[in-house]
Motif scaffolding. Sequence first.
Motif, PDB file in Angstrom:
ATOM      1  N   LEU A 129     -28.064 -61.325 -16.595  1.00  0.00           N
ATOM      2  CA  LEU A 129     -27.329 -61.172 -15.336  1.00  0.00           C
ATOM      3  C   LEU A 129     -27.173 -62.504 -14.617  1.00  0.00           C
ATOM      4  O   LEU A 129     -27.376 -62.598 -13.419  1.00  0.00           O
ATOM      5  N   ARG A 156     -26.245 -53.699 -21.498  1.00  0.00           N
ATOM      6  CA  ARG A 156     -26.477 -52.729 -20.435  1.00  0.00           C
ATOM      7  C   ARG A 156     -27.522 -51.701 -20.866  1.00  0.00           C
ATOM      8  O   ARG A 156     -28.361 -51.269 -20.098  1.00  0.00           O
ATOM      9  N   ARG A 187     -30.936 -53.302 -20.609  1.00  0.00           N
ATOM     10  CA  ARG A 187     -31.413 -53.410 -19.226  1.00  0.00           C
ATOM     11  C   ARG A 187     -31.815 -52.045 -18.701  1.00  0.00           C
ATOM     12  O   ARG A 187     -31.099 -51.075 -18.871  1.00  0.00           O
ATOM     13  N   PHE A 213     -36.495 -57.291  -7.881  1.00  0.00           N
ATOM     14  CA  PHE A 213     -35.994 -58.447  -7.160  1.00  0.00           C
ATOM     15  C   PHE A 213     -36.790 -58.703  -5.900  1.00  0.00           C
ATOM     16  O   PHE A 213     -37.628 -57.909  -5.489  1.00  0.00           O
ATOM     17  N   THR A 216     -32.912 -54.938   0.539  1.00  0.00           N
ATOM     18  CA  THR A 216     -31.513 -54.961   0.106  1.00  0.00           C
ATOM     19  C   THR A 216     -31.335 -54.522  -1.339  1.00  0.00           C
ATOM     20  O   THR A 216     -30.218 -54.470  -1.824  1.00  0.00           O
ATOM     21  N   SER A 217     -32.430 -54.198  -2.042  1.00  0.00           N
ATOM     22  CA  SER A 217     -32.299 -53.834  -3.459  1.00  0.00           C
ATOM     23  C   SER A 217     -31.839 -52.392  -3.654  1.00  0.00           C
ATOM     24  O   SER A 217     -31.393 -52.034  -4.739  1.00  0.00           O
ATOM     25  N   ASN A 260     -29.505 -49.045  -2.699  1.00  0.00           N
ATOM     26  CA  ASN A 260     -28.233 -48.673  -2.090  1.00  0.00           C
ATOM     27  C   ASN A 260     -28.498 -47.804  -0.859  1.00  0.00           C
ATOM     28  O   ASN A 260     -29.093 -46.737  -0.964  1.00  0.00           O
ATOM     29  N   TYR A 263     -27.456 -43.769  -0.791  1.00  0.00           N
ATOM     30  CA  TYR A 263     -27.964 -42.713  -1.665  1.00  0.00           C
ATOM     31  C   TYR A 263     -29.456 -42.520  -1.450  1.00  0.00           C
ATOM     32  O   TYR A 263     -30.187 -43.480  -1.227  1.00  0.00           O
ATOM     33  N   HIS A 275     -30.685 -43.556 -19.143  1.00  0.00           N
ATOM     34  CA  HIS A 275     -31.396 -44.069 -20.317  1.00  0.00           C
ATOM     35  C   HIS A 275     -32.103 -43.003 -21.133  1.00  0.00           C
ATOM     36  O   HIS A 275     -32.373 -43.205 -22.305  1.00  0.00           O
ATOM     37  N   TYR A 315     -28.105 -54.771  -3.973  1.00  0.00           N
ATOM     38  CA  TYR A 315     -28.263 -53.458  -4.591  1.00  0.00           C
ATOM     39  C   TYR A 315     -27.290 -53.252  -5.744  1.00  0.00           C
ATOM     40  O   TYR A 315     -27.559 -52.468  -6.649  1.00  0.00           O
ATOM     41  N   LYS A 365     -26.519 -55.810  -7.786  1.00  0.00           N
ATOM     42  CA  LYS A 365     -27.191 -56.565  -8.850  1.00  0.00           C
ATOM     43  C   LYS A 365     -28.349 -55.732  -9.408  1.00  0.00           C
ATOM     44  O   LYS A 365     -28.557 -55.685 -10.627  1.00  0.00           O
ATOM     45  N   PHE A 366     -29.077 -55.073  -8.510  1.00  0.00           N
ATOM     46  CA  PHE A 366     -30.195 -54.256  -8.966  1.00  0.00           C
ATOM     47  C   PHE A 366     -29.686 -53.052  -9.769  1.00  0.00           C
ATOM     48  O   PHE A 366     -30.314 -52.645 -10.745  1.00  0.00           O
ATOM     49  N   ARG A 421     -27.106 -53.073 -11.656  1.00  0.00           N
ATOM     50  CA  ARG A 421     -26.837 -53.618 -12.992  1.00  0.00           C
ATOM     51  C   ARG A 421     -28.137 -53.791 -13.776  1.00  0.00           C
ATOM     52  O   ARG A 421     -28.211 -53.497 -14.958  1.00  0.00           O
ATOM     53  N   ALA A 422     -29.182 -54.296 -13.075  1.00  0.00           N
ATOM     54  CA  ALA A 422     -30.459 -54.526 -13.743  1.00  0.00           C
ATOM     55  C   ALA A 422     -31.075 -53.211 -14.207  1.00  0.00           C
ATOM     56  O   ALA A 422     -31.860 -53.183 -15.142  1.00  0.00           O
ATOM     57  N   ARG A 423     -30.695 -52.096 -13.534  1.00  0.00           N
ATOM     58  CA  ARG A 423     -31.190 -50.788 -13.974  1.00  0.00           C
ATOM     59  C   ARG A 423     -30.374 -50.262 -15.153  1.00  0.00           C
ATOM     60  O   ARG A 423     -30.643 -49.185 -15.659  1.00  0.00           O
ATOM     61  N   GLY A 424     -29.331 -50.994 -15.537  1.00  0.00           N
ATOM     62  CA  GLY A 424     -28.558 -50.601 -16.711  1.00  0.00           C
ATOM     63  C   GLY A 424     -27.563 -49.482 -16.458  1.00  0.00           C
ATOM     64  O   GLY A 424     -27.125 -48.818 -17.383  1.00  0.00           O
ATOM     65  N   LEU A 425     -27.191 -49.263 -15.190  1.00  0.00           N
ATOM     66  CA  LEU A 425     -26.200 -48.216 -14.914  1.00  0.00           C
ATOM     67  C   LEU A 425     -24.848 -48.616 -15.514  1.00  0.00           C
ATOM     68  O   LEU A 425     -24.566 -49.799 -15.700  1.00  0.00           O
ATOM     69  N   THR A 426     -24.024 -47.603 -15.790  1.00  0.00           N
ATOM     70  CA  THR A 426     -22.715 -47.908 -16.372  1.00  0.00           C
ATOM     71  C   THR A 426     -21.818 -48.547 -15.318  1.00  0.00           C
ATOM     72  O   THR A 426     -22.006 -48.352 -14.117  1.00  0.00           O
ATOM     73  N   ASN A 427     -20.848 -49.282 -15.803  1.00  0.00           N
ATOM     74  CA  ASN A 427     -19.915 -49.939 -14.882  1.00  0.00           C
ATOM     75  C   ASN A 427     -19.225 -48.934 -13.980  1.00  0.00           C
ATOM     76  O   ASN A 427     -18.963 -49.204 -12.822  1.00  0.00           O
ATOM     77  N   ILE A 458     -21.455 -47.927 -11.212  1.00  0.00           N
ATOM     78  CA  ILE A 458     -21.640 -49.019 -10.256  1.00  0.00           C
ATOM     79  C   ILE A 458     -20.381 -49.212  -9.407  1.00  0.00           C
ATOM     80  O   ILE A 458     -20.432 -49.225  -8.185  1.00  0.00           O
ATOM     81  N   GLY A 470     -19.305 -45.372  -7.928  1.00  0.00           N
ATOM     82  CA  GLY A 470     -20.356 -44.677  -7.209  1.00  0.00           C
ATOM     83  C   GLY A 470     -20.953 -45.553  -6.133  1.00  0.00           C
ATOM     84  O   GLY A 470     -20.870 -45.254  -4.950  1.00  0.00           O
ATOM     85  N   HIS A 471     -21.541 -46.665  -6.550  1.00  0.00           N
ATOM     86  CA  HIS A 471     -22.294 -47.474  -5.605  1.00  0.00           C
ATOM     87  C   HIS A 471     -21.399 -48.385  -4.764  1.00  0.00           C
ATOM     88  O   HIS A 471     -21.556 -48.470  -3.562  1.00  0.00           O
TER      89      HIS A 471
END
Lengths: 340, 330
Positions: A63, A91, A94, A102, A107-108, A110, A113, A126, B219, B221-222, B224-230, B233, B236-237
């Motif tokens: 990333l 992906r 990850r 982080f 801010t990590s 959302n 939700y 996953h 959030y 970037k995080f 993405r780091a959790r591996g969610l689909t594009n 992201i 949804g987000h």
Amino acid sequence: MAAASNNPPLLEVKNLRVEFPTRRGTLLAVDDVSFDIAPGEVLGVVGESGAGKSLTGNAIIGLLEPPGRIAGGEVKLEGRRIDNLPYEEMRKVRGARIGAIFQDPLTSLNPLYSIGRQLIETIQTHLPLSGAQARKRALDLLKEVGIPGAESRIDHYPHQFSGGMRQRVVIALALCADPRLIVADEPTTALDVSIQAQIIALLKKLCREHQTAVMLVTHDMGVIAETADRVAVMYAGRIAEIGPVRDVVKHAKHPYTKGLMGSIPSLGVRHDKLTQIDGAMPRLTEIPPGCAFNPRCTFRGQRCMVERPNLMSAGASRAACWLHDRGGVGAPVTKELVDA
Amino acid sequence: MIAFILRRMLQSIAVLLAVGLVAFSLFRYVGDPINAMVGQDTSMEDRALLREKLGLNDSPPVQFLRFIVNAARGNFGLSYRTSEPVGRLIAERIPATLELSFCAAAFALFIGIPMGVYTGLYPRHWSSRLFQAVSLIGISLPTFLIGILLILIFAVSLHWLPSFGRGETVQIGWWTTNFLTISGLKALILPSITLGLFQLTLLMRLVRSEMLEVMRTDYIKFARARGLTNRAINFGHALKNTLVPVITVTGLQLGSLIAFAIVTETVFAWPGIGQLFIQSVQFSDIPVMAAYLLLIGLLFVVINLVVDLLYFVVDPRLRSQGGAARVSGH
């Protein structure tokens, strides 16, 4: 819990280079960095801001923020190269094989939700679980990271949690699919000191229980000394010294590490003034020839000014310093740095 | 929540009373309505009789009260121009305006938001740059010019679409609709594009800049780091986090679509309330103008109320604070 040397490493980083193309030429932000992490091992990565430690972590999880890019070297996870995977393949790695934490828990997450939704979403991305099973797993994770009253808290939103609690939720999110490695980038920097210790203790406990390896990026030597099995000290994009944490802390082999340790106040000893390293880390555009640390080094010799040292054996650690060159061409050898 | 709604409704009523005062003062200050209603040879006695009959000799507060009470009952009096009840005039005209505004809003939303998302996700792609450049045209060309250009191309040169009117309409109760005939639908196309183009480009640029900002947040970037689909992201987000400003602007724009359809209706001879308003201005038809003013005021107040309620649906941070706080960024 030092790494057993006969196990194949979980993560292998070899000659990693990260560069940033800019208008005035390309900056080499991570230069020829190599290290391994064994299964279940905690590797601390320390260094000043801009030393390239976070970039190394971001390069491993794939990333890097454009225009930064991996310009050379390779990253292998469980024997498989992951630095050149297509986006969609990476992906799936990850979150599933490598988790990430982080710096700022505020801010990590959302804000729109509930934490339950974010956990369930990650779990279902996953793992092949039904909604009810995923919710059950999310609850278990929340209990495991020590959220009191997890059943009622799972449907709450991030703003309803304190900073420390949010970082616990972030850790639960990183653990969703039971990854083998967690890259934790300054996980406690944004928290109160009293909360920091709790979070570090939690991270340590969970990783021991799950046999998860951690790459712990921080500038806090105290956290490293307490948590890590081994430590890598980074300076100006390179590893200056890497070795078992006790050796690096007590018997630093690189003059920079020595200076870094000297700048930590210790309890019970009265300091009139903390030791500090004169000067500042060079900017990436102005790294001097030879050893990057040479302008600030009190031990520098002729060779340090022209030839860049690579990591070489120094007792139980390895250090990138000519003082430890067996040929002994460098500066006058000081006993305190060379003796193991 | 309930307290919040009640408070907002009280505020709305205050706003409407203020609008009512402005509408009422139209009667007092835009010429003498008696002159507009009667011929030159009407005697002074007849004029005085008429004045008395219309209640114009009462004191202003009494007249204002009567005006507000009547307005609340939907009674706006008789048009000076046609001597028909104003309520009926407006009811006849409003379906045309609402249908036009609805189509323009749909056009702006369903094209503007996806374009904004796309240009926000791929800001460097050549097509994003093209959209950006074209949107400048949409945002800077005046509506009447766009309408005339469209008429020139699609009606005059190509003969594909009609240049004026609603085409054939179908009557359902008191409502007349364009949606059930081919010619009605064809007649909607050009005016809808004309009316919606500015809103479309505005929404696109808003969503784009919001997306650019949200995509930089931790959030995302995080996530993405959790591996969610594009897809999860981006739609949804990220998109949901751009919604609060988008809802605000959409709400206000929807109001102005209806309120300021005047120009488009004039260009396309569209028989809506905008056209009715223009005719009323030409004839100093005060009751119609006053009713129009109140109607638009009501519209804006209702839309703002709905927008405020939508904030609660979107942003959980507002729900738990009892609605006192406003959205304060991220």
